[in-house]
Design a protein around this motif. Structure first.
Motif, PDB file in Angstrom:
ATOM      1  N   TRP A 180     -11.666   5.940  -3.385  1.00  0.00           N
ATOM      2  CA  TRP A 180     -12.396   6.245  -2.163  1.00  0.00           C
ATOM      3  C   TRP A 180     -13.511   5.242  -1.890  1.00  0.00           C
ATOM      4  N   SER A 212      -7.248   5.018  -0.199  1.00  0.00           N
ATOM      5  CA  SER A 212      -7.582   6.451  -0.131  1.00  0.00           C
ATOM      6  C   SER A 212      -6.523   7.276  -0.854  1.00  0.00           C
ATOM      7  N   ASP A 213      -5.245   6.960  -0.594  1.00  0.00           N
ATOM      8  CA  ASP A 213      -4.157   7.686  -1.253  1.00  0.00           C
ATOM      9  C   ASP A 213      -4.180   7.486  -2.769  1.00  0.00           C
ATOM     10  N   CYS A 262       0.834  -1.215   0.000  1.00  0.00           N
ATOM     11  CA  CYS A 262       0.000   0.000   0.000  1.00  0.00           C
ATOM     12  C   CYS A 262       0.863   1.258   0.000  1.00  0.00           C
ATOM     13  N   LYS A 263       1.918   1.254   0.806  1.00  0.00           N
ATOM     14  CA  LYS A 263       2.787   2.434   0.879  1.00  0.00           C
ATOM     15  C   LYS A 263       3.531   2.687  -0.422  1.00  0.00           C
ATOM     16  N   GLY A 275       2.112   2.165  -3.272  1.00  0.00           N
ATOM     17  CA  GLY A 275       1.076   2.445  -4.273  1.00  0.00           C
ATOM     18  C   GLY A 275       0.580   1.223  -5.016  1.00  0.00           C
ATOM     19  N   HIS A 309      -5.993   3.181   4.057  1.00  0.00           N
ATOM     20  CA  HIS A 309      -5.030   4.260   3.805  1.00  0.00           C
ATOM     21  C   HIS A 309      -4.516   4.198   2.371  1.00  0.00           C
ATOM     22  N   GLY A 310      -4.096   2.994   1.944  1.00  0.00           N
ATOM     23  CA  GLY A 310      -3.549   2.833   0.594  1.00  0.00           C
ATOM     24  C   GLY A 310      -4.556   3.159  -0.487  1.00  0.00           C
ATOM     25  N   LYS A 328      -9.151  15.588   1.515  1.00  0.00           N
ATOM     26  CA  LYS A 328      -8.415  15.746   0.250  1.00  0.00           C
ATOM     27  C   LYS A 328      -9.354  15.728  -0.945  1.00  0.00           C
ATOM     28  N   ASN A 377      -8.855  12.212   6.638  1.00  0.00           N
ATOM     29  CA  ASN A 377      -7.839  12.848   5.793  1.00  0.00           C
ATOM     30  C   ASN A 377      -8.172  12.661   4.316  1.00  0.00           C
ATOM     31  N   ALA A 378      -8.583  11.434   3.947  1.00  0.00           N
ATOM     32  CA  ALA A 378      -8.937  11.146   2.551  1.00  0.00           C
ATOM     33  C   ALA A 378     -10.143  11.976   2.103  1.00  0.00           C
ATOM     34  N   VAL A 400      -7.313   8.291   8.957  1.00  0.00           N
ATOM     35  CA  VAL A 400      -7.023   8.000   7.547  1.00  0.00           C
ATOM     36  C   VAL A 400      -8.220   8.375   6.680  1.00  0.00           C
TER      37      VAL A 400
END
Length: 598
Positions: A266, A261-262, A226-227, A229, A258-259, A297, A293-294, A290
């Motif tokens: 969504w 969302s980034d 996830c980090k 991408g 988290h992954g 954004k 924050n998403a 998380v």
């Protein structure tokens, strides 16, 4: 690099040779009862303070007869758990200097300490000592060395050591697997970790050693993917995990949410959140943060606000990150009063506000033109003993210059230095841009000269800002001198630099110089963009030089540079000004669209 602990060894050896060792070891009578309590209670529980530990260690060295090696091992292991690795190494060398007995466990603790300090080379040297003494390294030894290699980002060496370990007949412990997978994921090698994980899942990893992955290994893989991408692969690993009846926990769900969302997925993130709740897994503050924050954004601030209410209803206490994220979201939407309401409610709900909270709200006020409110908040910070950061000052400086309050900005910059806050490159960019836009060109030049004298590294962006200010202020000669000085300073002009200078020459009616510079930039490897073309075409258009404009349009087409609205406006103006517009209309090239290029 020799560790500083070897200096201790040299000093003790020198003392021994000179017959002065006894003077070093003079100490008060050891307290046996205190030491026994420390070893049995504090060391075993891990609740030790390094100052107390050093005192007890001195006590142990002076005991006659000395404590058994097992007591020293218990002691050194406890100190290592507090991450005071340099102290562990120092203590070990003090033991060696007075010929105290050490064993295999002591050396394993030493290897772990060296590897944790990114000194894996010394760790391998200790391994050599282990082999010379006739000991056989165990899984703990190899795991520490693998960890050391990974900490130093020596990935290939770590994997090779692991394979060698298996070849030699060592059965990897779950901690060894965890160390390797965690190290691979932390160093951006999650896909490599995934390949290893897939072999693990078959139960026949390497050389026939059976092993089954667990929740922790799955969790590390999913989080790493996830980090980086690689969320689609992470979801596949998640589904594989569930098929094997390994049930995810809040950490796994949080990584996926988290992954996704980034990655802008969504709806999928929300689906995993809902699945987690349906499975009876209680979302923690990190999971809510998380999602909030998403949503912020995505500009879904109202939905984020409702999620905060849900968080409170479920008995999860929001932290400063939760409030700061929502405040920032409101400010981005221009709803600074809503952000202020949250800011005030933090104190009422017993949540400590931090410097970030103040910075977010100050920025919100400044961006919507309420600089007086931002200034009041800055003063409140000082009164409540919050130390402003470089971000605080940069935000206020930008706002003051925008309002044309140059004197106030200069005074604030002085206050920044008095507060002990070091300006960064953004601060100097703000100052130079502010001076130039407020026609304070002398101050801008004075500052840039001061920065050069004091050895500050000045970027091309800083010079672009000053050159632009000089051109707009009618000081084209000074701008040209500064432009010419760039190469000797080791700076390469960018397309922005050339476009600024070309615009300056065109505005001043020096079309020949503008055109020469336009031709020169490509020779020096800096290719014009649509802004550069528009700038020089505007100059020729204002000079009623239609053939030059048409020629430049043809060059644009040859270079596959697509025109923008400014280009189209310029062409329309050109055709309307010249009676031969039909002739020029036939000469204007056809520009390829993106769909044509495909």
């Amino acid at each position: 690099m020799v560790p500083r602990t070897s200096v201790h060894l040299a000093s003790y050896a020198a003392a021994a040779e000179s017959g002065k060792l006894s003077s070093i070891l003079v100490a008060p009578r050891p307290n046996y009862g205190s030491l026994e309590k420390f070893l049995k209670n504090d060391c075993k529980s891990g609740k030790i303070h390094i100052k107390d530990a050093v005192g007890h260690f001195d006590n142990m060295l002076h005991m006659q007869p000395p404590p058994p090696t097992s007591s020293f091992n218990l002691f050194l292991g406890a100190v290592a758990k507090t991450k005071h690795y340099e102290d562990v190494i120092s203590m070990y060398y003090r033991m060696v200097a007075i010929n105290y007995s050490t064993d295999f466990i002591t050396l394993n603790i030493l290897i772990n300490s060296f590897c944790s300090l990114k000194q894996v080379g010394f760790g391998f040297a200790v391994l050599g000592g282990i082999l010379k003494r006739g000991y056989s390294p165990n899984v703990v030894t190899i795991t520490s060395l693998i960890k050391g290699l990974l900490v130093e980002k020596k990935i290939n060496e770590a994997v090779r050591l692991f394979k060698k370990m298996v070849e030699l007949g060592y059965r990897p412990h779950i901690k060894t697997w965890g160390t390797l997978i965690n190290g691979l994921c932390r160093t951006g090698n999650s896909e490599r970790a995934l390949l290893l994980h897939q072999e693990m899942s078959k139960g026949n990893v390497l050389f026939g050693v059976p092993f089954r992955p667990n929740l922790i290994s799955y969790s590390m893989i999913i989080d790493g993917l996830c980090k980086e991408g690689l969320v689609d692969k992470a979801v596949k690993v998640f589904l594989d995990m569930k098929e094997k009846r390994i049930y995810p926990d809040v950490v796994v769900y949080c990584s996926l949410v988290h992954g996704l969302s980034d990655a802008g997925k969504w709806e999928e993130a929300k689906a995993f959140f809902n699945e987690m709740v349906d499975q009876g897994i209680r979302p923690n503050v990190v999971t809510f943060n998380v999602l909030i924050n998403a949503l912020c954004k995505e500009g879904k601030i109202e939905e984020a606000s409702r999620l905060l209410d849900l968080m409170v209803q479920r008995g999860e206490k929001p932290d400063s990150f939760t409030y700061n994220t929502l405040m920032d979201g409101f400010c981005l939407e221009g709803k600074v009063d809503n952000a202020r309401h949250l800011f005030v409610s933090m104190a009422a709900k017993g949540e400590e506000r931090d410097v970030i909270s103040y910075n977010i709200l100050i920025n919100g006020y400044c961006k919507c033109g309420r600089i007086d409110d931002g200034w009041s908040l800055y003063k409140e910070m000082l009164q409540k003993d919050y130390k402003p950061t470089v971000i605080t000052f940069n935000t206020l400086l930008t706002a003051l210059f925008r309002e044309g309050k140059v004197g106030d900005a200069q005074e604030l910059f002085g206050e920044m230095q008095r507060c002990g806050v070091t300006p960064n490159s953004s601060t100097f960019n703000i100052l130079l841009d502010g001076f130039c836009k407020n026609n304070c060109l002398a101050e801008a030049m004075e500052l840039i000269q001061l920065l050069e004298k004091t050895g500050h590294e000045l970027t091309i962006e800083i010079f672009n800002c000053v050159i632009d200010g000089l051109c707009k202020g009618g000081k084209l000669e000074d701008a040209t001198k500064l432009f010419v000085s760039l190469y000797p300073k080791g700076l390469v002009p960018t397309v922005v630099t050339y476009s600024i200078m070309i615009h300056g020459f065109c505005k001043n009616g020096q079309l020949e110089k503008a055109n020469n510079l336009f031709l020169e930039m490509e020779k020096k490897g800096c290719f014009p963009n649509v802004v550069t073309f528009n700038t020089i075409m505007r100059g020729f258009c204002d000079n009623n030089d239609a053939p030059q404009v048409v020629d430049l349009l043809q060059k644009m087409a040859e270079k596959h540079i697509s025109p923008d609205l400014s280009t189209i406006s310029l062409v329309v103006e050109l055709l309307s000004k010249d009676g031969k517009f039909y002739e020029y209309l036939n000469l204007i090239p056809t520009f390829s669209t993106r769909s044509d290029e495909k």
